[in-house]
Design an enzyme around this catalytic site. Structure first.
Site, PDB file in Angstrom:
ATOM      1  N   THR A  13       0.811  -1.213   0.000  1.00 23.74           N
ATOM      2  CA  THR A  13       0.000   0.000   0.000  1.00 23.74           C
ATOM      3  C   THR A  13       0.844   1.262   0.000  1.00 23.74           C
ATOM      4  OG1 THR A  13      -1.786  -1.140   1.168  1.00 23.74           O
ATOM      5  CG2 THR A  13      -1.796   1.258   1.273  1.00 23.74           C
ATOM      6  N   THR A  89       1.451  -4.761   4.356  1.00 22.24           N
ATOM      7  CA  THR A  89       1.312  -5.031   5.787  1.00 22.24           C
ATOM      8  C   THR A  89       0.817  -6.434   6.110  1.00 22.24           C
ATOM      9  OG1 THR A  89      -0.941  -4.132   5.828  1.00 22.24           O
ATOM     10  CG2 THR A  89       0.871  -2.599   6.288  1.00 22.24           C
TER      11      THR A  89
END
Length: 340
Positions: A13, A89
């Site tokens: 991201t 993540t």
């Protein structure tokens, strides 16, 4: 002297931007990061960027990509003082754990970080995570790196990589290290707990790319058909995530299945479903079967560390000791030595 830090961009991201034609997030050219974050030019370290040829979503990360990262660190080890790995993540704790075993006798900082929101988002957490990771990766005292291990930095906290786990998909404070102290914390001052840091056993840095994928992770649950474990015939290591401090169903089927697995020379590792604490064989009678069949006590290891440690040790020609004895050892701070 300005320290040199290499950013290794793998995907995730943090390196995304919105495609306004489709509304989806797509990777941007990370070599343009200095234009997107001009504050990076104010850093007291010299920053370079090395990107994967094709950015990888963290759900696609695995042994091949872990090996690729390790090779990049090795190839650039002498030219740089520290490394920041930008990563999605969802599986960052797996990568951090794997690298902790693969990067032997690390004498320089390796800091993994990412973000919950893209770097171009108005409310992004990416900038603080990246900038502070660069500070930690360039932290030296008396010409020696303060951090000499694989770490993970997220939302003001520096954690040991193989002790970290992602516990929130919603909040910026997404990672915990429930069984080991925080290595550092960022506030007005950049704090670090030097007593908690790992020191290399040797100054001879090297990488070991060995990873064997014949490992199975299985979370037990009330009412499960335990015979399913016998249907996976190629597995060499089964990691059982059991209840509490090490309990499992106390019946003849459980004993029969576990004994048959051991007769097949399958290694059985036992870890806890609890986020905090770990395994204590013998504390309850429903854990005695594990000692009786020769299962391995995973103590207070995270699932991510237990999985990647197993992959690294299984059939690794580097090690001469048998798997059970090797797994019981604290290799790089992944387990509490005196846990019981």
């Amino acid at each position: 002297m300005k320290r040199k830090v290499l950013i290794i961009y793998t995907g995730g991201t943090i390196g995304m931007e919105k495609d306004y034609a489709t509304g989806s997030l797509v990777p941007f050219d990370f070599s343009n990061i200095f234009k997107r974050m001009p504050e990076m030019n104010l850093m007291e370290c010299e920053v370079s960027v090395k990107s994967f040829d094709y950015p990888v979503d963290s759900s696609d990360m695995g042994p091949k990509q872990w090996q690729g990262i390790a090779k990049i660190v090795q190839e650039n080890y002498e030219a740089f003082d520290g490394f920041v790995i930008l990563h999605g993540t969802d599986t960052m704790s797996y990568t951090a754990s794997a690298l902790s075993f693969m990067l032997k006798n690390l004498g320089k900082p390796v800091v993994l970080t990412g973000s919950q929101l893209p770097i171009g988002d108005l409310r992004t957490d990416a900038k603080e995570n990246l900038l502070t990771s660069l500070y930690y990766a360039s932290l030296y005292e008396n010409d020696e790196a303060v951090i000499q291990e694989v770490t993970l930095y997220f939302e003001y906290k520096l954690l040991r990589g193989n002790r970290s786990l992602k516990f929130s998909a919603e909040y910026f404070d997404a990672y915990q290290s429930p069984n080991y102290s925080i290595l550092g914390q960022s506030g007005v001052h950049l704090n670090i707990d030097k007593d908690s840091l790992l020191k290399p056993k040797s100054t001879n840095f090297e990488i070991d790319l060995h990873l064997d994928e014949n490992v199975l992770f299985w979370r037990i649950f009330p009412g499960m058909n335990f015979d399913f474990l016998l249907e996976v015939t190629s597995v060499k290591v089964i990691i059982l995530q059991v209840f509490g401090s090490g309990t499992i169903f106390n019946n003849e089927k459980t004993e029969r299945v576990l004994r048959e697995l051991r007769q097949r020379k399958v290694e059985i590792i036992v870890i806890s479903q609890c986020v905090s604490g770990g395994i204590s064989f013998g504390k309850y009678s429903n854990s005695n079967i594990f000692s009786q069949v020769g299962a391995i006590n995973g103590k207070d290891m995270t699932a991510e560390a237990a999985i990647t440690k197993s992959m690294h040790l299984l059939n690794n020609p580097r090690y001469k000791t048998n798997f059970a004895e090797l797994f019981d050892e604290d290799i790089c701070g992944e387990v509490t030595k005196d846990f019981h």
